[in-house]
Design a protein around this motif. Structure first.
Motif, PDB file in Angstrom:
ATOM      1  N   ARG A  26       2.624   7.387   3.371  1.00  0.00           N
ATOM      2  CA  ARG A  26       2.783   6.148   4.146  1.00  0.00           C
ATOM      3  C   ARG A  26       3.100   5.008   3.187  1.00  0.00           C
ATOM      4  NH1 ARG A  26       0.053   1.520   5.459  1.00  0.00           N
ATOM      5  NH2 ARG A  26       0.170   0.758   7.627  1.00  0.00           N
ATOM      6  N   PHE A  27       4.263   4.419   3.364  1.00  0.00           N
ATOM      7  CA  PHE A  27       4.685   3.283   2.560  1.00  0.00           C
ATOM      8  C   PHE A  27       4.367   2.006   3.329  1.00  0.00           C
ATOM      9  CE2 PHE A  27       7.188   6.820   1.094  1.00  0.00           C
ATOM     10  CZ  PHE A  27       7.288   6.633  -0.285  1.00  0.00           C
ATOM     11  N   GLY A  28       3.652   1.092   2.692  1.00  0.00           N
ATOM     12  CA  GLY A  28       3.218  -0.128   3.353  1.00  0.00           C
ATOM     13  C   GLY A  28       4.335  -1.110   3.614  1.00  0.00           C
ATOM     14  N   PRO A  75       5.260  -0.721   8.027  1.00  0.00           N
ATOM     15  CA  PRO A  75       4.973   0.524   7.296  1.00  0.00           C
ATOM     16  C   PRO A  75       5.686   1.711   7.932  1.00  0.00           C
ATOM     17  CG  PRO A  75       2.963  -0.724   7.715  1.00  0.00           C
ATOM     18  CD  PRO A  75       4.035  -1.372   8.529  1.00  0.00           C
ATOM     19  N   LYS A  76       5.984   2.708   7.097  1.00  0.00           N
ATOM     20  CA  LYS A  76       6.641   3.918   7.572  1.00  0.00           C
ATOM     21  C   LYS A  76       5.953   5.141   6.971  1.00  0.00           C
ATOM     22  CE  LYS A  76       9.850   1.769   9.891  1.00  0.00           C
ATOM     23  NZ  LYS A  76       9.953   1.858  11.374  1.00  0.00           N
ATOM     24  N   LEU A  77       5.947   6.211   7.747  1.00  0.00           N
ATOM     25  CA  LEU A  77       5.353   7.479   7.324  1.00  0.00           C
ATOM     26  C   LEU A  77       6.462   8.485   7.063  1.00  0.00           C
ATOM     27  CD1 LEU A  77       2.686   9.104   6.886  1.00  0.00           C
ATOM     28  CD2 LEU A  77       2.904   9.857   9.260  1.00  0.00           C
ATOM     29  N   SER A 114       0.847  -1.193   0.000  1.00  0.00           N
ATOM     30  CA  SER A 114       0.000   0.000   0.000  1.00  0.00           C
ATOM     31  C   SER A 114       0.880   1.239   0.000  1.00  0.00           C
ATOM     32  CB  SER A 114      -0.925   0.016   1.225  1.00  0.00           C
ATOM     33  OG  SER A 114      -0.173   0.106   2.424  1.00  0.00           O
ATOM     34  N   LYS A 115       0.341   2.290  -0.575  1.00  0.00           N
ATOM     35  CA  LYS A 115       0.970   3.594  -0.485  1.00  0.00           C
ATOM     36  C   LYS A 115      -0.152   4.623  -0.361  1.00  0.00           C
ATOM     37  CE  LYS A 115       4.325   4.733  -3.376  1.00  0.00           C
ATOM     38  NZ  LYS A 115       5.043   5.367  -4.531  1.00  0.00           N
ATOM     39  N   ILE A 116      -0.088   5.422   0.680  1.00  0.00           N
ATOM     40  CA  ILE A 116      -1.133   6.405   0.962  1.00  0.00           C
ATOM     41  C   ILE A 116      -0.472   7.773   1.069  1.00  0.00           C
ATOM     42  CG2 ILE A 116      -2.976   7.099   2.535  1.00  0.00           C
ATOM     43  CD1 ILE A 116      -3.018   4.180   3.532  1.00  0.00           C
ATOM     44  N   ALA A 117      -0.994   8.737   0.323  1.00  0.00           N
ATOM     45  CA  ALA A 117      -0.389  10.075   0.310  1.00  0.00           C
ATOM     46  C   ALA A 117      -1.455  11.133   0.564  1.00  0.00           C
ATOM     47  CB  ALA A 117       0.284  10.331  -1.032  1.00  0.00           C
TER      48      ALA A 117
END
Length: 932
Positions: free
Chosen positions: A831-833, A851-853, A810-813
């Motif tokens: 946020r990189f899953g 995961p990291k932000l 997942s990748k959330i921006a």
């Protein structure tokens, strides 16, 4: 307004003045686009003449001009962050009509005209298309603080992934890039709508995209790019091979004026210095829409060092195996004694255990230039051309060779060992020329594009250990060979909208044909780079880190491809839009393939639509995969460290591959399904949600090492290699259609521009969630036993995880872009899953990374009318991925027990096999941009 994935339909107060003159000069429209609040020009505003293929982009002064025949037209004027204006104009014989347009802030709807994925002239936004499309403007790319196109996209497009690799030979210098978690060669790259050639390098190390051939987008200056269009859907039926995951189209600048972008920065740790300067100059040619846009760019990226302290053997190898019949006590004592000897010599020679590996970004210098031009020939016919050259010089390091490794090190030359370097020289050229026009409603285009890429390998600070007799006079620098790939593509297409003839709003029919030629070449290196001058010595031949290509590896291959397509798009009603396409291609080296697509969008209300598509696609095996061969040193994980092996990659059609029973490569084939909803419940709110499933069968993989031995499976391999005269090769590898996969996911994009009394605020939330898994059985070579040992030789746990777990699931921006007068600020949270790596055989060595932000922040200020300064930081909180966990350190007290170690004796702190966003930490920068 920063626009991600969606193009924004805009609107608030529009003021437009129409003036007409009577002097007979030229027919058409000209004018200026300005900001309603500041009364300043809006460079880059898009002007489209609806229901035609005519359009223009405002220059640095906001001016534009269009060449039109007498008649009534509607202009659609848009720019990110402003209301879209629809302006009616009447053109008559004489001087151009003047249509000045004033746009206001605070977008009423969020979208801009989508071009990719459709050959119709109908103006559509991202909420109106049958497939999801993202548009990223140049200022959004610059706002990331990155200087390479792949890294810019990585932080603005959640479905896109690209991480820099380390200690991976040539892949250190060309970043693998993917969409929706698939391979680098399963996304098609276009430049100004035309197929872009692939890179010469094939990724044969343990990186993302292992065994694949991608497209080097970083060979295109970012200063030349006006915008990037990303089609997130299977499109092989429209654009041909490779478009399984989607299509990326880079549009180059066309507007008059001069723009300059300059940046300096470095990592928080004080290394990785970056310097960039890019200049674009656009010239207006004549009064009929002609232009010439020239771009030059230089980029420097310094190396970064993120290696840990080495704790393995240096001068004396104490990491030895137990002798037959040796007791535990004797074994421990023997290792202890060797360890003590090694430590004594380390101290005596002042050997630095903290500075013998370069793990991080490689050093790269990049310089290039591009031109983009259009010259009207007649009122409705134009000549166009795009060309560019790029030169890149890279320097990356391999594994340190320690003095105890006497089979690899000439100690008289390097008494303390050495760190060998791979220095690359990458040349990239392309030239597109074409003629397009319109006659009696038929829009036609004829073009030819020739382009290519070459990758030269030079090995420095190394040795050929078989030259040990020369001692300190032995050779240290080697030319190891050159890879090159060139492609020539000729296109012809014609399209017409028959809507008025059949009583529909639109019924666009496009047909086209293509003839393509691919050329792939391997030039061997100099003799000392590959030869073993004394096989009986037991020392390794060839340049350490990258043995040169041998004459037997040299190849000069070509193939041709013939293709034809038909593409129909129609508004069957005011609510229902349907698109269907079919394409047939025939390859001279493996045969033909037919791809088709059916897609539709139904608009239930102005605020809600449902869209979906089903298609089959294909990816032809690259010439690289069919023709590449090499003998190289590969470091293989054994559970107790990395073991070097002389490994041969043999061509798919070679006698060795045939002896293994490997069939000839054929195309990967896919079936794509997608369903999505688009909604615009408020005038300043846009929502798109798209789900997808991509089934791919016969995926081409690069096998693992079939290792020689003295019994069982190893003996079978040894017999095959010996029969082919490859006695010095420890293992064999090849390419094969071996696995099937299924990828499922969802893309979500929400964009809004809430109304503010002062200033403007653009908010974007974008996310991609995806999962890839293997389906069906692994296809094994026909002549090998169907057992687990040979299964691991072909495709093991590590390979499976590289396909399914090594890229973020997942990748959330989330992005907030605020502007007030001369001040601006951008905040981005990404946020990189999770990712994971598996050991080839031992589950105890599997690694999992949470995961990291990552937070980016920048502030900008317009110092002068034409100069803006931006100060910012990427990864402002200095976040790193999780460290490797399986790093138990071998010490005297542990000599009697097995040591599970993924860190290669402490050298690797972070995984090099699965990276979410790199491991370089925070980066701060100063950016200056000017336009004249």
């Amino acid at each position: 307004m920063r626009k991600l994935f969606t193009l924004r339909l805009v609107g608030i107060n529009v003021a437009c003045w129409l003036l007409a003159a009577t002097t007979v000069l030229a027919q058409g429209v000209r004018g200026r686009v300005i900001d309603g609040a500041t009364r300043s020009a809006i460079p880059g505003a898009t002007i489209v003449v609806m229901n035609t293929s005519v359009g223009a982009t405002a220059d640095a002064n906001g001016d534009y001009s269009l060449k039109l025949d007498p008649g009534n037209y509607t202009l659609r004027v848009s720019f990110v962050g402003y209301q879209t204006a629809s302006v009616p104009v009447t053109v008559s014989s004489g001087e151009p009509v003047v249509a000045n347009v004033t746009l206001s802030d605070a977008a009423e709807s969020l979208g801009e005209v989508v071009v990719i994925g459709s050959r119709s002239t109908q103006v559509r936004t991202s909420v109106e298309t049958v497939a999801p499309v993202d548009i990223i403007q140049s200022r959004d790319l610059v706002a990331t603080g990155q200087v390479d196109i792949t890294q810019q996209l990585n932080f603005v497009a959640p479905s896109f992934n690209s991480s820099r690799q380390t200690v991976a030979d040539g892949t250190d210098h060309i970043d693998p890039a993917t969409i929706r978690g698939l391979g680098p060669d399963q996304v098609l790259v276009l430049l100004n709508g035309k197929r872009r050639h692939n890179q010469a390098l094939i990724n044969v190390n343990g990186t993302i995209g292992r065994g694949s051939v991608g497209t080097d987008m970083n060979a295109i200056p970012s200063a030349a790019v006006e915008r990037i269009e990303v089609l997130r859907d299977g499109a092989a039926s429209q654009y041909g091979s490779d478009a399984i995951a989607g299509v990326i189209n880079l549009r180059l600048k066309e507007r008059p004026g001069t723009s300059v972008i300059a940046q300096v920065g470095q990592q928080y740790k004080g290394d990785g210095q970056v310097a960039q300067i890019g200049v674009n100059h656009g010239i207006k040619i004549g009064q009929k829409g002609g232009f010439l846009s020239l771009t030059g760019e230089f980029r420097h990226r310094g190396a970064t060092k993120r290696a840990g302290d080495y704790n393995g053997p240096v001068y004396v190898n104490w990491n030895v195996a137990r002798a037959t019949g040796e007791t535990d006590a004797a074994y421990i004592a023997r290792r202890q004694g060797l360890y003590d000897q090694d430590q004594t010599r380390i101290r005596a020679n002042n050997f630095d255990l903290s500075d013998n590996m370069l793990i991080g970004n490689s050093q790269v210098d990049n310089i290039g230039g591009f031109l983009n031009a259009r010259l009207p020939i007649t009122a409705k016919t134009s000549f166009y051309a795009t060309g560019g050259i790029n030169y890149r010089n890279g320097k990356a390091a391999g594994f340190y060779r320690y003095p105890f490794q006497t089979s690899q090190v000439i100690t008289a030359l390097y008494p303390n060992g050495f760190l060998p370097n791979i220095e690359s020289k990458i040349n990239d050229q392309s030239l597109l020329a074409g003629v397009s026009g319109e006659s009696k409603g038929y829009r036609w285009d004829i073009s030819n594009v020739y382009g290519g890429n070459s990758f030269r390998f030079d090995v420095t600070n190394s040795n050929n250990a078989s030259q040990f007799a020369q001692g300190a006079n032995a050779q240290t620098n080697f030319y190891a060979g050159t890879l090159s790939f060139y492609q020539n593509t000729a296109n012809a297409s014609v399209a017409k909208d028959y809507g008025s003839s059949v009583g529909l709003k639109s019924f666009n029919v496009a047909v086209g044909a293509e003839y393509r030629m691919d050329f792939y070449r391997i030039r061997n290196g100099e003799e000392a780079s590959y030869r073993n001058f004394d096989p009986a010595s037991g020392r390794a031949g060839g340049a350490q880190v990258f043995p040169g290509f041998q004459p037997a590896n040299a190849v000069n291959a070509s193939r041709n491809v013939v293709g034809a397509y038909i593409d129909i798009e129609t508004d069957l009603s005011e609510r229902l839009l349907v698109n269907t396409a079919a394409r047939y291609e025939n390859y001279s080296d493996f045969g033909g393939n037919l791809a088709a697509k059916l897609a539709a969008r139904y608009k239930f209300t102005d605020a809600f639509s449902l869209r979906g598509a089903i298609s089959n696609g294909f990816r032809a095996p690259s010439l690289h995969q069919r023709q590449f061969s090499a003998i190289s040193t590969v470091f293989v994980s054994t559970g107790q460290g990395l073991e070097p092996r002389q490994t041969g990659t043999f061509r798919n059609d070679s006698p060795i591959a045939q002896a293994f029973g490997v069939p000839s490569l054929t195309a990967e084939r896919s079936v794509n399904y997608s369903v999505g909803v688009t909604s615009q419940p408020l005038s300043n709110l846009s929502i798109t949600i798209d789900t997808y499933q991509i089934d791919i069968r016969d995926r081409i993989i690069y096998s693992n090492q079939f290792t020689r031995g003295t019994s069982g499976a190893g003996l079978i391999v040894a017999n095959i290699l010996n029969a082919a005269g490859q006695q010095e090769v420890n293992a064999a590898q090849f390419f094969a259609n071996a696995v099937n996969t299924r990828t499922r996911g969802i893309d979500i994009v929400v964009a809004t521009s809430p109304r503010l009394n002062k200033g403007t605020l653009d908010l974007t939330f974008a996310a991609n969630f995806n999962e890839t898994r293997l389906t069906g059985d692994i296809k094994r070579p026909a002549n090998l036993p169907n057992d687990a040992v040979f299964g691991n030789f072909l495709f093991n746990r590590q390979d499976s995880a590289r396909l399914t777990l090594a890229q973020p699931k997942s990748k959330i921006a989330f992005t907030a872009n605020y502007r007030l007068n001369k001040f601006g600020a951008v905040l981005r949270l990404t946020r990189f899953g999770e990712v994971a790596t598996y050991d080839p055989a031992n589950p105890l060595l599997d690694e999992f990374f949470s995961p990291k932000l990552v937070t980016d922040f920048s502030v900008s200020y317009r110092v002068f009318k034409n100069l803006t300064a931006t100060l910012g930081a990427n990864n402002i909180l200095d976040v790193y991925p999780d460290k490797l966990q399986k790093t138990a350190q071998p010490t005297p007290s542990r000599f009697g027990s097995a040591v599970l170690d993924n860190s290669s004796f402490g050298r690797f702190v972070y995984s090099r096999n699965a990276t979410q966003f790199g491991f370089n930490g925070g980066y701060y920068f100063l950016n200056l941009s000017a336009s004249f």
